[in-house]
Scaffold this active site. Structure first.
Site, PDB file in Angstrom:
ATOM      1  N   ASP A  36       0.781  -1.198  -0.029  1.00 11.19           N
ATOM      2  CA  ASP A  36      -0.013  -0.061   0.088  1.00 11.19           C
ATOM      3  C   ASP A  36       0.806   1.330  -0.020  1.00 11.19           C
ATOM      4  O   ASP A  36       1.537   1.626   1.010  1.00 11.19           O
ATOM      5  CB  ASP A  36      -0.906   0.029   1.205  1.00 11.19           C
ATOM      6  N   ASP A  37       0.746   2.019  -1.102  1.00 10.85           N
ATOM      7  CA  ASP A  37       1.591   3.308  -1.266  1.00 10.85           C
ATOM      8  C   ASP A  37       3.118   3.074  -1.180  1.00 10.85           C
ATOM      9  O   ASP A  37       3.920   3.923  -1.058  1.00 10.85           O
ATOM     10  CB  ASP A  37       1.160   4.289   0.200  1.00 10.85           C
ATOM     11  N   CYS A  76      -6.198   4.152  -3.201  1.00  7.27           N
ATOM     12  CA  CYS A  76      -6.413   2.722  -2.740  1.00  7.27           C
ATOM     13  C   CYS A  76      -7.374   1.844  -3.235  1.00  7.27           C
ATOM     14  O   CYS A  76      -7.389   0.953  -4.232  1.00  7.27           O
ATOM     15  CB  CYS A  76      -6.334   2.499  -1.332  1.00  7.27           C
ATOM     16  N   ARG A  80      -7.360  -1.079  -6.245  1.00  6.74           N
ATOM     17  CA  ARG A  80      -7.624  -2.616  -5.868  1.00  6.74           C
ATOM     18  C   ARG A  80      -8.827  -3.398  -6.685  1.00  6.74           C
ATOM     19  O   ARG A  80      -8.708  -4.533  -6.938  1.00  6.74           O
ATOM     20  CB  ARG A  80      -7.958  -2.634  -4.352  1.00  6.74           C
ATOM     21  N   LYS A 133      -5.084  -5.928   3.719  1.00  7.06           N
ATOM     22  CA  LYS A 133      -5.878  -4.774   3.408  1.00  7.06           C
ATOM     23  C   LYS A 133      -7.000  -5.369   2.367  1.00  7.06           C
ATOM     24  O   LYS A 133      -6.327  -5.649   1.282  1.00  7.06           O
ATOM     25  CB  LYS A 133      -5.159  -3.638   2.876  1.00  7.06           C
ATOM     26  N   HIS A 135     -10.206  -3.204   1.588  1.00  8.92           N
ATOM     27  CA  HIS A 135     -10.628  -1.791   0.894  1.00  8.92           C
ATOM     28  C   HIS A 135     -11.656  -1.886  -0.271  1.00  8.92           C
ATOM     29  O   HIS A 135     -11.409  -0.959  -1.367  1.00  8.92           O
ATOM     30  CB  HIS A 135      -9.257  -0.736   0.565  1.00  8.92           C
ATOM     31  N   SER A 158      -8.093   1.143   5.189  1.00  9.41           N
ATOM     32  CA  SER A 158      -6.807   1.702   5.353  1.00  9.41           C
ATOM     33  C   SER A 158      -6.574   1.828   6.829  1.00  9.41           C
ATOM     34  O   SER A 158      -7.437   2.013   7.725  1.00  9.41           O
ATOM     35  CB  SER A 158      -6.811   3.027   4.717  1.00  9.41           C
ATOM     36  N   HIS A 232       1.670   2.159   4.059  1.00 14.11           N
ATOM     37  CA  HIS A 232       0.427   3.299   4.282  1.00 14.11           C
ATOM     38  C   HIS A 232       0.722   4.198   5.690  1.00 14.11           C
ATOM     39  O   HIS A 232       0.660   3.288   6.523  1.00 14.11           O
ATOM     40  CB  HIS A 232      -0.618   2.902   3.927  1.00 14.11           C
ATOM     41  N   ASP A 284      -0.244  -0.818  -4.684  1.00 12.26           N
ATOM     42  CA  ASP A 284      -1.367  -0.118  -5.310  1.00 12.26           C
ATOM     43  C   ASP A 284      -1.550   1.248  -5.950  1.00 12.26           C
ATOM     44  O   ASP A 284      -2.263   1.681  -6.714  1.00 12.26           O
ATOM     45  CB  ASP A 284      -2.613  -0.361  -4.089  1.00 12.26           C
ATOM     46  N   ASN A 285      -0.404   1.981  -5.478  1.00 11.79           N
ATOM     47  CA  ASN A 285      -0.194   3.394  -6.002  1.00 11.79           C
ATOM     48  C   ASN A 285       1.167   4.006  -5.597  1.00 11.79           C
ATOM     49  O   ASN A 285       2.031   3.239  -4.740  1.00 11.79           O
ATOM     50  CB  ASN A 285      -1.347   4.242  -5.587  1.00 11.79           C
ATOM     51  N   LYS A 305       1.542   9.722  -5.016  1.00 12.47           N
ATOM     52  CA  LYS A 305       0.131   9.049  -4.700  1.00 12.47           C
ATOM     53  C   LYS A 305      -0.928  10.355  -5.066  1.00 12.47           C
ATOM     54  O   LYS A 305      -0.703  11.347  -4.467  1.00 12.47           O
ATOM     55  CB  LYS A 305       0.062   8.559  -3.369  1.00 12.47           C
TER      56      LYS A 305
HETATM   57 MG    MG Z   1      -2.335   3.102  -1.506  1.00 11.11          MG
END
Ligand code: MG
Length: 468
Positions: A36-37, A76, A80, A133, A135, A158, A232, A284-285, A305
């Site tokens: 995540d991130d 996010c 996803r 995660k 989401h 998150s 994240h 994811d980003n 992001k």
């Molecule tokens: Mg993310």
């Protein structure tokens, strides 16, 4: 006259590379490790000079490391939705300008009409497990166990949500106050811990993944989706990683994720599963740059992001499958949108014919080192197409900063801004005036794409306490 010679030469070559035959003989297992991130520049194998990531570096050296791999969205929830459906989030209603992701008071989620990768693989006889995660909706009808996964263990959104503590996310993380975020930890559909102790979350996700892998029987194929909540913000890591990295707190977090990748690979080796298991690693980003030293690095890319510059969406992309994927650095374009059609084809399935897919089968690249079928990448910010990449060129129709004050600066460009990513990876020099032909081509590709997008019900704007 030379044909017989060519045929004679071709036969031994075919025998020397039996990989595709092996892949067809038994259904391969799939592991997705999704961070995540995590930024494009956060791993040593993508150029970070302080963070040590020996397990991911080894995975990259043993497999394919892609340099031009994109998440399908810069935040996010939409990202996803895309990796698990193979479709742009604008087609599923999983993106919104008003609410960029799902929140604890959201009552929307990935619509039941969407088909997840887990569901199609399950239909082909796979055991499926989601760890980490989610989401894509935390109400019962949206949870992993309702969307094709046999089991789930993780935080359903998150790790900065359900905030009850006072203070900013950096200060709270540095004080170790995980109780400031009242996020639930779930097993299947039950909450088993709240607030989730985030200090140990990366470790516990790794342990859960290893437990799943160790319980596999060789006769049954499996799909493991391991989606870390880290890195994240707010950042947390377990005691053995505190102060370990030369890259500070953020580096500690990345090094614990790297350790967890090593645990997954070791479990596959231990079970003699690695030669029939494709492991894919990505994010994811891009990095959440507003958090400065608690945010990651996009390396040479512009911004991070939240926005549609490459820093927002270009991410690490590593595929490992010893004996089947030959080690290589791939400089073609790929996307998390391609995971669904690629895995489905490798499993012997067919894409459902009743809907539009936005992904390509990357099998020929992975198995036969052919060029990527993906020549184009759309860059959506929420419901709007902001930019389009075709080959080495990327046109921005609209630009907007990622977060905070920057996000208020939304600019339309006519003619669009044009960058040559091969020679200008940081998107600095507008070359639109030199290339009207390329701009015209990109405009027509983008127009043709827009014509395929139908209006759908928005899922992210369904909240009990709507934003003003
Ligand atoms: Mg993310």
């Amino acid at each position: 006259m030379n044909y017989p010679i060519a045929i004679l030469l071709a036969a031994p070559l075919a025998l020397a590379y039996p990989a595709p035959i092996t892949a067809a003989a038994a259904k391969p297992n799939f592991v997705i490790i999704f961070c995540d991130d995590m930024g494009y520049g956060d791993l040593a194998c993508y150029g970070h000079d302080k963070t040590k990531t020996p397990n991911l570096d080894a995975m990259a050296a043993e497999g394919q490391r892609w340099t031009d791999f994109y998440a399908a969205a810069p935040v996010c929830t939409p990202s996803r939705a895309a990796i698990l459906t193979g479709r742009l989030p604008v087609r599923s209603g999983m993106c919104s300008t008003k609410n960029r992701v799902l929140f604890p008071d959201s009552f929307g989620g990935l619509p039941a009409s969407e088909i997840t990768l887990a569901a199609v693989l399950k239909g082909l006889g796979y055991d499926t497990m989601a760890v980490g995660k989610w989401h894509l909706g935390h109400l019962p009808q949206f949870l992993p166990t309702a969307r094709g996964f046999d089991h789930y263990f993780g935080i359903p959104y998150s790790n900065d949500m359900d905030k009850v503590g006072k203070g900013d996310n950096i200060a709270l993380a540095e004080k170790g106050e995980f109780q400031a975020y009242n996020v639930p930890l779930m097993r299947d559909t039950e909450i088993v811990e709240r607030p989730a102790n985030q200090h140990t979350i990366t470790r516990r996700y790794a342990e859960e993944a290893v437990r799943f892998l160790r319980s596999r029987e060789a006769s049954k194929p499996f799909f493991l989706y391991l989606a870390h909540n880290m890195p994240h913000v707010p950042l947390f890591r377990s005691d053995p990683f505190k102060g370990k990295s030369a890259a500070g707190f953020y580096g500690d977090v990345i090094e614990e994720i790297d350790w967890s990748v090593g645990q997954v690979v070791a479990a596959l080796k231990e079970k003699a599963l690695e030669r029939n298991t494709l492991v894919f690693f990505s994010s994811d980003n891009g990095p959440w740059l507003i958090f400065k030293h608690h945010g990651g690095s996009a390396g040479p890319l512009r911004d991070g992001k939240g926005c549609t510059y490459d820093g927002g969406m270009r991410v690490p992309g590593i595929f490992r499958w010893p004996g089947t994927i030959a080690p290589a650095i791939v400089r073609d374009i790929g996307s998390t949108l391609d995971v669904f059609p690629t895995f489905l084809a490798l499993a012997g399935g067919k894409l459902p014919g009743d809907r539009t897919y936005d992904g390509f089968d990357l099998g020929p690249v992975l198995l036969k080192s052919k060029p990527s079928p993906r020549q184009d990448m759309p860059f959506y910010r929420d419901e709007t197409l902001y930019a389009w990449r075709h080959g080495d060129f990327k046109a921005h129709f609209t630009t907007q900063g990622a977060y905070g004050e920057d996000a208020k600066r939304r600019e339309q460009h006519d003619p669009p801004i044009l960058y040559d990513l091969r020679n200008d990876v940081g998107e600095q020099t507008d070359i639109a005036s030199n290339h009207p032909d390329i701009l015209a081509q990109i405009r027509s590709l983008a127009d043709a794409h827009r014509a395929t997008v139908q209006p759908v019900e928005n899922q992210l704007d369904k909240r009990t306490k709507p934003r003003k």
